[in-house]
Design a protein around this motif. Structure first.
Motif, PDB file in Angstrom:
ATOM      1  N   THR A  13       2.288  -1.260  -1.642  1.00  0.00           N
ATOM      2  CA  THR A  13       2.354  -1.442  -0.379  1.00  0.00           C
ATOM      3  C   THR A  13       0.231  -2.598  -0.462  1.00  0.00           C
ATOM      4  O   THR A  13       0.429  -3.021   0.592  1.00  0.00           O
ATOM      5  CB  THR A  13       1.968  -0.240   0.647  1.00  0.00           C
ATOM      6  OG1 THR A  13       3.207   0.016   0.349  1.00  0.00           O
ATOM      7  CG2 THR A  13       1.972  -0.511   2.490  1.00  0.00           C
ATOM      8  N   LYS A  16       0.901  -5.754  -0.746  1.00  0.00           N
ATOM      9  CA  LYS A  16       1.550  -6.472   0.255  1.00  0.00           C
ATOM     10  C   LYS A  16       0.628  -6.892   1.286  1.00  0.00           C
ATOM     11  O   LYS A  16       0.477  -8.388   1.554  1.00  0.00           O
ATOM     12  CB  LYS A  16       2.849  -5.651   0.050  1.00  0.00           C
ATOM     13  CG  LYS A  16       3.950  -5.566   0.172  1.00  0.00           C
ATOM     14  CD  LYS A  16       4.288  -4.874   0.765  1.00  0.00           C
ATOM     15  CE  LYS A  16       5.384  -5.394   2.184  1.00  0.00           C
ATOM     16  NZ  LYS A  16       6.514  -4.029   2.701  1.00  0.00           N
ATOM     17  N   ALA A  20      -0.848 -10.773   1.570  1.00  0.00           N
ATOM     18  CA  ALA A  20      -0.754 -11.894   3.323  1.00  0.00           C
ATOM     19  C   ALA A  20      -1.012 -12.536   3.439  1.00  0.00           C
ATOM     20  O   ALA A  20      -1.746 -13.183   4.073  1.00  0.00           O
ATOM     21  CB  ALA A  20       0.083 -10.576   4.092  1.00  0.00           C
ATOM     22  N   LYS A  40       2.277  -8.025  10.303  1.00  0.00           N
ATOM     23  CA  LYS A  40       3.054  -9.357  10.515  1.00  0.00           C
ATOM     24  C   LYS A  40       3.045 -10.273   9.556  1.00  0.00           C
ATOM     25  O   LYS A  40       4.445  -9.445   8.785  1.00  0.00           O
ATOM     26  CB  LYS A  40       2.705 -10.188  11.599  1.00  0.00           C
ATOM     27  CG  LYS A  40       4.372 -10.735  12.193  1.00  0.00           C
ATOM     28  CD  LYS A  40       4.024 -12.192  12.836  1.00  0.00           C
ATOM     29  CE  LYS A  40       5.540 -12.697  13.721  1.00  0.00           C
ATOM     30  NZ  LYS A  40       5.234 -13.898  14.663  1.00  0.00           N
ATOM     31  N   ASP A  43       4.369  -7.584   6.377  1.00  0.00           N
ATOM     32  CA  ASP A  43       5.638  -6.574   7.072  1.00  0.00           C
ATOM     33  C   ASP A  43       5.494  -5.822   7.207  1.00  0.00           C
ATOM     34  O   ASP A  43       6.554  -4.250   6.403  1.00  0.00           O
ATOM     35  CB  ASP A  43       7.116  -7.150   6.503  1.00  0.00           C
ATOM     36  CG  ASP A  43       8.223  -6.847   6.638  1.00  0.00           C
ATOM     37  OD1 ASP A  43       8.143  -6.256   8.308  1.00  0.00           O
ATOM     38  OD2 ASP A  43       9.417  -6.349   5.763  1.00  0.00           O
TER      39      ASP A  43
END
Length: 201
Positions: A13, A16, A20, A40, A43
């Motif tokens: 996580t 991610k 991003a 966003k 995600d």
């Protein structure tokens, strides 16, 4: 097994979020990127973001540590294999000063963000953290006879790391290009005169 799986999920996580953010920072710049855009793109829920980071500055600091880890790993390997440690230290500090100068608007915030990571260092890759890198580098420098042996590597790292923090914070009040690197170079000269073995003075 469950503990390992939970740690893996947390690491995934975090990755991610960081990846991003990196894409957004690269595409539209740090200032123009919001936390809403990061969550966003990653995600993930906004609440999830705040379980890992307090601000987007903290994400940038973490991203920078990730990107620098391989360089510090390679540097320590080179010194362990016989390369002199002091020139490696000089290049490391020069690179840090140049990086802060390229992020002058948020240099102060980045310093404070980095200080928040001190209590978490032992649980993550040591190559991601400047203080851990300095301790390892100074340990090797002492083994090679480049630095005095009567001062613990951790204390040497505290001195030079503290000097860098104060230099960046002072410079950020009046961020003139080139001044930070010059100031840190002068500080390093003073540091090395006190840290060198007596025989070399």
């Amino acid at each position: 097994m469950n503990m390992a799986s939970q740690e893996q999920r947390r690491a995934q996580t975090r990755q991610k979020i960081v990846q991003a953010a990196k894409k957004l920072f690269d595409r539209q710049g740090f200032e123009a990127t919001s936390v809403d855009q990061i969550v966003k793109a990653a995600d993930v829920a906004k609440g999830t973001f705040y379980q890992y980071y307090e601000t987007k500055v903290d994400v940038l600091a973490d991203l920078t540590r990730d990107e620098g880890a391989e360089k510090t790993r390679a540097a320590l390997e080179a010194v362990a294999n016989g390369a002199p440690a002091i020139p490696m230290l000089e290049r490391y500090l020069q690179a840090l000063c140049e990086w802060f100068e390229s992020h002058e608007k948020i240099a102060e915030a980045l310093i404070f963000s980095s200080l928040k990571s001190i209590g978490r260092e032992d649980s993550l890759d040591q190559h991601r953290y400047g203080r851990r890198f300095l301790v390892a580098l100074f340990t090797l420098a002492q083994e090679h006879g480049e630095l005095r042996h009567d001062v613990a590597p951790g204390e040497l790292a505290k001195v030079i790391g503290g000097a860098l923090v104060m230099s960046v914070l002072g410079w950020s009040k009046n961020p003139v290009p080139g001044v930070l690197a010059k100031s840190m170079n002068e500080t390093l000269k003073v540091f090395l005169q006190g840290a060198k073995p007596e025989a070399s003075l």
